[in-house]
Design a protein around this motif. Structure first.
Motif, short mmCIF file in Angstrom:
data_model
loop_
_atom_site.label_atom_id
_atom_site.label_comp_id
_atom_site.label_asym_id
_atom_site.label_seq_id
_atom_site.Cartn_x
_atom_site.Cartn_y
_atom_site.Cartn_z
N ILE A 1 0.86 -1.18 0.00
CA ILE A 1 0.00 0.00 0.00
C ILE A 1 0.90 1.23 0.00
O ILE A 1 1.83 1.34 0.81
N ILE A 2 0.62 2.15 -0.91
CA ILE A 2 1.42 3.35 -1.08
C ILE A 2 0.58 4.57 -0.71
O ILE A 2 -0.57 4.69 -1.14
N ARG A 3 1.15 5.45 0.09
CA ARG A 3 0.55 6.77 0.27
C ARG A 3 1.04 7.64 -0.87
O ARG A 3 2.23 7.92 -0.99
N VAL A 4 0.12 8.03 -1.73
CA VAL A 4 0.50 8.74 -2.96
C VAL A 4 0.90 10.18 -2.61
O VAL A 4 0.12 10.93 -2.02
N THR A 5 2.12 10.54 -2.98
CA THR A 5 2.58 11.92 -2.77
C THR A 5 2.48 12.76 -4.03
O THR A 5 2.34 13.98 -3.95
N SER A 6 2.57 12.12 -5.20
CA SER A 6 2.42 12.83 -6.48
C SER A 6 1.80 11.89 -7.50
O SER A 6 2.11 10.69 -7.54
N CYS A 7 0.94 12.44 -8.33
CA CYS A 7 0.35 11.68 -9.43
C CYS A 7 0.07 12.66 -10.56
O CYS A 7 0.06 13.87 -10.37
N ALA A 8 -0.15 12.13 -11.75
CA ALA A 8 -0.30 13.00 -12.92
C ALA A 8 -1.44 12.53 -13.80
O ALA A 8 -1.85 11.37 -13.76
N ILE A 9 -1.95 13.46 -14.60
CA ILE A 9 -2.93 13.13 -15.62
C ILE A 9 -2.16 12.85 -16.91
O ILE A 9 -1.38 13.68 -17.37
N CYS A 10 -2.38 11.68 -17.47
CA CYS A 10 -1.70 11.25 -18.69
C CYS A 10 -2.57 11.54 -19.91
O CYS A 10 -3.80 11.55 -19.81
N GLY A 11 -1.93 11.74 -21.05
CA GLY A 11 -2.69 11.92 -22.27
C GLY A 11 -3.61 10.75 -22.55
O GLY A 11 -4.72 10.92 -23.08
N SER A 12 -3.20 9.53 -22.19
CA SER A 12 -4.07 8.38 -22.42
C SER A 12 -5.27 8.37 -21.47
O SER A 12 -6.29 7.74 -21.75
N ASP A 13 -5.16 9.09 -20.34
CA ASP A 13 -6.34 9.25 -19.47
C ASP A 13 -7.44 10.03 -20.19
O ASP A 13 -8.63 9.87 -19.89
N LEU A 14 -7.03 10.88 -21.14
CA LEU A 14 -8.04 11.63 -21.89
C LEU A 14 -8.88 10.72 -22.77
O LEU A 14 -10.02 11.05 -23.11
N HIS A 15 -8.33 9.57 -23.17
CA HIS A 15 -9.14 8.60 -23.92
C HIS A 15 -10.25 8.05 -23.03
O HIS A 15 -11.37 7.81 -23.50
N LEU A 16 -9.95 7.84 -21.74
CA LEU A 16 -11.00 7.45 -20.79
C LEU A 16 -12.02 8.57 -20.65
O LEU A 16 -13.23 8.35 -20.68
N TYR A 17 -11.50 9.78 -20.49
CA TYR A 17 -12.35 10.96 -20.30
C TYR A 17 -13.28 11.16 -21.50
O TYR A 17 -14.43 11.58 -21.35
N GLY A 18 -12.77 10.82 -22.68
CA GLY A 18 -13.56 10.98 -23.89
C GLY A 18 -14.46 9.80 -24.20
O GLY A 18 -15.14 9.79 -25.23
N GLY A 19 -14.47 8.80 -23.33
CA GLY A 19 -15.33 7.64 -23.54
C GLY A 19 -14.86 6.72 -24.63
O GLY A 19 -15.65 5.93 -25.18
N MET A 20 -13.56 6.74 -24.96
CA MET A 20 -13.02 5.95 -26.06
C MET A 20 -12.64 4.54 -25.66
O MET A 20 -12.46 3.68 -26.52
N ILE A 21 -12.47 4.29 -24.36
CA ILE A 21 -11.98 2.99 -23.90
C ILE A 21 -13.14 2.19 -23.31
O ILE A 21 -13.82 2.65 -22.38
N PRO A 22 -13.39 0.99 -23.82
CA PRO A 22 -14.52 0.20 -23.34
C PRO A 22 -14.28 -0.40 -21.96
O PRO A 22 -13.15 -0.46 -21.48
N SER A 23 -15.33 -0.84 -21.35
CA SER A 23 -15.36 -1.59 -20.09
C SER A 23 -15.00 -0.76 -18.87
O SER A 23 -14.64 -1.31 -17.83
N MET A 24 -15.11 0.56 -18.95
CA MET A 24 -15.03 1.38 -17.73
C MET A 24 -16.36 1.27 -16.99
O MET A 24 -17.42 1.11 -17.59
N GLU A 25 -16.29 1.34 -15.66
CA GLU A 25 -17.50 1.29 -14.84
C GLU A 25 -17.56 2.52 -13.94
O GLU A 25 -16.52 3.02 -13.48
#
Length: 391
Positions: free
Chosen positions: A29-53
């Motif tokens: 288990i990691i306590r997250v100190t930094s994380c980023a938004i990736c360009g491929s996350d935008l494919h999720l945001y745009g509804g391009m990737i199937p099987s998200m819930e």
């Protein structure tokens, strides 16, 4: 804990969700100190990737501090700072033993469904659909890391989060894109897409000996960053890219071409890109491969096309006749991050590159949903967002 959760196309929310727990002796288990938004996350945001819930925790570029380890994790201890690769890999299967960690045979519990779509399953990924395992992502205050004895790499003292965070994905991905090109001293490399991965591909091409890098985009801030790295920049709205690359290479074409765009190429770049957009909108196609077509045509005979932009399904009207008759080599992959971590960390430690150069926006998790939209719309000079959970 707080986490960014997917609730549909264009709908990312910062919500309170249960804390992760150890589920297997090889977990951490990691306590997250930094994380980023990736360009491929935008494919999720745009509804391009199937099987998200709805409610899925997103994010696959994360690092932080170990707070708990399973009984079989002996390489990490509480308090260690680590970067977490986006690929989840067992370290023991046929592919992991050969360094092809993103092809891991054991880490995707949805392997059967993935194989039905792609023929064979790749590794599981953090925060990137149930087709790739349904693993909770790292845009959160805490994250569970399976196979923690294989994935995370310890961060040496003296390096900041911002210097090493991108070892989780975009630095290895950009470096692999350049390495795929088999660069010879003085080669001309063309890079489509000056987002974060494209920026690292540009830097990496120079590190590996390229004489010239031609960077193709239309966003002023991205083009300025590419130019600052030494690239020749071309705006695809202002020039005919094929004709310009022909001119710059005395009619031969680029020695290698890198597609750092993938499935959502600009829909106004050309007639074929407009048709791609119409097909995907009408559910007659899954991807918009305009960039790949152009990269093939712009590559010299017996050159290499390196593909690191994310594609999801079947591509239409790819000029295979051109590729076959001119002897092109195609190299592509989800990056086997673990294979790249040691040597790229050494480059950072030696001062050859400071990956933090791509960061334009720093934020909290609560600000994340708004910054997804800013990043997608390429507003406010946004190239790379880094969030600090708990701040």
């Amino acid at each position: 804990m707080k986490a960014l959760c997917w609730h549909g196309k264009g709908d990312i929310r910062c919500e309170t969700v249960p804390d992760p727990i150890i589920q297997h002796p090889r977990d951490a288990i990691i306590r997250v100190t930094s994380c980023a938004i990736c360009g491929s996350d935008l494919h999720l945001y745009g509804g391009m990737i199937p099987s998200m819930e709805r409610g899925d925790i997103v994010g696959h570029e994360s690092m932080g501090e170990v707070v708990e380890v399973g009984s079989e994790v002996t390489n990490l201890k509480k308090g260690d700072r680590v970067v977490v690769p986006f690929t989840i890999s067992c370290g023991e299967c046929f592919f992991c033993k050969r360094g092809f960690y993103s092809g891991c045979e054991r880490s995707n519990p949805s392997a059967k469904a993935a194989a039905e779509m792609w023929g064979h399953s790749p590794a599981g990924l953090f925060g990137y659909s149930h087709l790739l395992g349904g693993y909770a992502g790292g845009q959160a205050e805490f994250m569970r890391v399976p196979f923690a004895d294989v994935g995370p790499i310890k961060v040496p003292e003296g390096l900041t989060d911002e210097q090493v965070l991108f070892l989780s994905d975009i630095f290895p991905t950009g470096y692999m894109a350049a390495e795929n090109c088999n660069i010879q001293e003085g080669d001309t490399i063309a890079v489509w897409g000056c987002g974060p991965v494209g920026q690292f591909a540009i830097k990496s091409a120079f590190l590996l000996g390229a004489g010239r890098v031609i960077a193709i985009d239309t966003v002023p801030e991205r083009m300025a960053m590419a130019e600052a790295s030494g690239a020749i920049v071309l705006d695809f709205h202002d020039v005919d890219i094929y004709e310009k690359i022909q001119e710059l290479t005395s009619g031969r074409g680029a020695d290698a071409c890198i597609d750092a765009v993938g499935t959502e190429a600009d829909a106004t770049a050309s007639l074929d890109s407009v048709l791609d957009r119409i097909k995907t909108a009408a559910f007659m196609g899954t991807d918009r491969p305009h960039v790949l077509r152009q990269a093939i045509h712009c590559c010299r005979n017996f050159g290499t096309v390196s593909i690191v932009g994310v594609y999801g399904g079947f591509l239409d009207k790819i000029p295979m006749g051109s590729a076959v008759n001119r002897g092109l080599t195609f190299r592509m992959a989800q990056t086997p991050v673990q294979a790249y971590l040691p040597k790229l960390l050494e480059r950072i430690e030696r001062g050859e590159i400071d990956p933090s150069f791509v960061i334009t926006h720093r934020a909290t998790l609560e600000e994340g949903p708004d910054l997804y939209k800013t990043f997608r719309d390429k507003k406010d000079g946004c190239i790379k967002v880094v969030m600090s959970p708990g701040s």
